[in-house]
Write an enzyme that holds these catalytic residues in place. Structure first.
Site, PDB file in Angstrom:
ATOM      1  N   ARG A  96       1.107  -1.444  -0.011  1.00 39.37           N
ATOM      2  CA  ARG A  96      -0.033   0.014   0.020  1.00 39.37           C
ATOM      3  C   ARG A  96       0.565   0.891   0.095  1.00 39.37           C
ATOM      4  O   ARG A  96       2.139   1.391   0.472  1.00 39.37           O
ATOM      5  CB  ARG A  96      -1.109  -0.146   1.346  1.00 39.37           C
ATOM      6  CG  ARG A  96      -1.578   1.372   1.431  1.00 39.37           C
ATOM      7  CD  ARG A  96      -2.293   1.675   2.301  1.00 39.37           C
ATOM      8  NE  ARG A  96      -1.654   2.162   3.538  1.00 39.37           N
ATOM      9  CZ  ARG A  96      -1.161   2.901   3.631  1.00 39.37           C
ATOM     10  NH1 ARG A  96      -1.049   4.021   3.124  1.00 39.37           N
ATOM     11  NH2 ARG A  96      -0.699   3.714   4.519  1.00 39.37           N
ATOM     12  N   PHE A  97       0.529   1.791  -0.658  1.00 37.68           N
ATOM     13  CA  PHE A  97       0.418   3.895  -0.763  1.00 37.68           C
ATOM     14  C   PHE A  97      -0.662   4.387  -0.530  1.00 37.68           C
ATOM     15  O   PHE A  97      -1.241   4.007  -1.916  1.00 37.68           O
ATOM     16  CB  PHE A  97       2.467   4.015  -1.168  1.00 37.68           C
ATOM     17  CG  PHE A  97       1.823   3.314  -2.708  1.00 37.68           C
ATOM     18  CD1 PHE A  97       1.430   4.115  -4.030  1.00 37.68           C
ATOM     19  CD2 PHE A  97       2.978   2.389  -3.479  1.00 37.68           C
ATOM     20  CE1 PHE A  97       1.579   3.577  -5.077  1.00 37.68           C
ATOM     21  CE2 PHE A  97       2.293   1.843  -4.598  1.00 37.68           C
ATOM     22  CZ  PHE A  97       2.030   2.140  -5.637  1.00 37.68           C
ATOM     23  N   SER A  98      -0.121   5.946   0.098  1.00 41.50           N
ATOM     24  CA  SER A  98      -1.292   6.723  -0.593  1.00 41.50           C
ATOM     25  C   SER A  98      -1.298   7.538  -1.741  1.00 41.50           C
ATOM     26  O   SER A  98      -2.743   8.397  -1.787  1.00 41.50           O
ATOM     27  CB  SER A  98      -1.304   7.315   0.869  1.00 41.50           C
ATOM     28  OG  SER A  98      -0.568   7.240   1.650  1.00 41.50           O
ATOM     29  N   THR A  99      -0.455   7.717  -2.217  1.00 40.22           N
ATOM     30  CA  THR A  99      -0.762   8.578  -3.349  1.00 40.22           C
ATOM     31  C   THR A  99      -0.366   8.246  -4.944  1.00 40.22           C
ATOM     32  O   THR A  99       0.566   7.858  -5.012  1.00 40.22           O
ATOM     33  CB  THR A  99       0.617   9.561  -3.487  1.00 40.22           C
ATOM     34  OG1 THR A  99       1.762   9.556  -3.735  1.00 40.22           O
ATOM     35  CG2 THR A  99       0.163  11.037  -1.745  1.00 40.22           C
ATOM     36  N   GLN A 132       3.012   8.097  -5.741  1.00 43.11           N
ATOM     37  CA  GLN A 132       4.724   7.126  -5.617  1.00 43.11           C
ATOM     38  C   GLN A 132       4.746   6.009  -6.586  1.00 43.11           C
ATOM     39  O   GLN A 132       5.101   4.836  -6.819  1.00 43.11           O
ATOM     40  CB  GLN A 132       4.074   6.687  -3.864  1.00 43.11           C
ATOM     41  CG  GLN A 132       3.804   7.456  -2.543  1.00 43.11           C
ATOM     42  CD  GLN A 132       3.360   7.344  -1.213  1.00 43.11           C
ATOM     43  OE1 GLN A 132       2.598   7.559  -1.342  1.00 43.11           O
ATOM     44  NE2 GLN A 132       4.091   6.298  -0.629  1.00 43.11           N
TER      45      GLN A 132
END
Length: 251
Positions: free
Chosen positions: A10-13, A16
């Protein structure tokens, strides 16, 4: 038979995605599984790319929620491993809720491995090792504070933009028939597209239906707005019902 392992990334933006985060997290899981004799499932992977964990979106609507459902149904068997780069990939909610999520996974018989430090979290470890619980709590506290700070800064930045909205546009995003001026100080109509919008209203006032307008534009091979390949009645309807045609726009 080797224990099953599953990777969660998972990453938020979206930015990325263009960086190294996906490769780094994926390869770390593969390396750990190889070194520890785990059977890493390469077909059933769980990825929340560009999804925030600050408000639990990944747990409620994302692939982490899918993993939890498979654990509860037994499709992911007890004794399996969940490989994550760090606990903050699972959650950035308030520490109590983040630790509660970790406990939920562990109590279902899943071992959670944090790849950045090689720590294994199990129900027994959380019960018997005060350090494991303390580490989980501290990581959750740090992650939540980081996300809360970012959210606060973002709110303040948008508030500053709103206060200057009478001078500088809030965003370059605009209706399909409008574009940001080169000086970035305002918007201007795209003449050929504005003409099409006016024609849509003229045809509608003349009694033409949404489908008839779309068919006429397709026969004439008028260029569509955006990435569509042809005019569709639903888009005609959307334009006719949009307050943006009279200058209102809310993002």
């Amino acid at each position: 038979m080797r224990p099953k392992a599953y990777s969660y990334v998972r990453f938020s933006t979206p930015e990325q995605m263009r960086g190294d985060s996906l490769r780094r997290q994926t390869q770390a899981a593969e390396r750990y599984a190889t070194l520890h004799g785990l059977d890493l499932d390469d077909k059933l992977t769980f990825q929340d790319l560009g999804v925030s964990a600050f408000r639990g979106t990944n747990e409620e609507d994302g692939h982490l929620g899918e993993f939890l459902a498979l654990v509860e149904s037994g499709d992911v068997p007890r004794g399996s491993y969940l490989l994550v780069e760090s606990l903050d990939r699972l959650s950035r909610q308030k520490p109590r809720r983040a630790v509660k999520l970790l406990e939920r996974i562990c109590e279902a018989g899943i071992t959670v491995v944090t790849l950045n430090d090689g720590r294994e979290y199990t129900a027994a470890a959380l019960d018997d090792d005060p350090l494991a619980l303390l580490v989980a709590l501290l990581v959750a506290q740090r992650a939540h504070e980081e996300s809360a700070t970012k959210a606060k800064r973002l709110r303040e930045a948008w508030e500053a933009k709103r206060q200057n909205a009478h001078k500088v546009p809030l965003t370059k995003i605009a209706p399909a028939w409008v574009r940001l001026r080169d000086d970035r100080q305002g918007f201007e109509l795209i003449p050929d597209r504005a003409a099409i919008v006016r024609r849509i209203f003229d045809m509608s006032l003349a009694g033409k239906g949404h489908q008839a307008i779309a068919e006429a534009f397709n026969r004439e091979q008028l260029p569509v707005f955006g990435r569509a390949t042809h005019w569709h009645r639903t888009y005609i309807k959307k334009i006719l019902g949009s307050s943006a045609v009279i200058g209102e726009f809310t993002r």
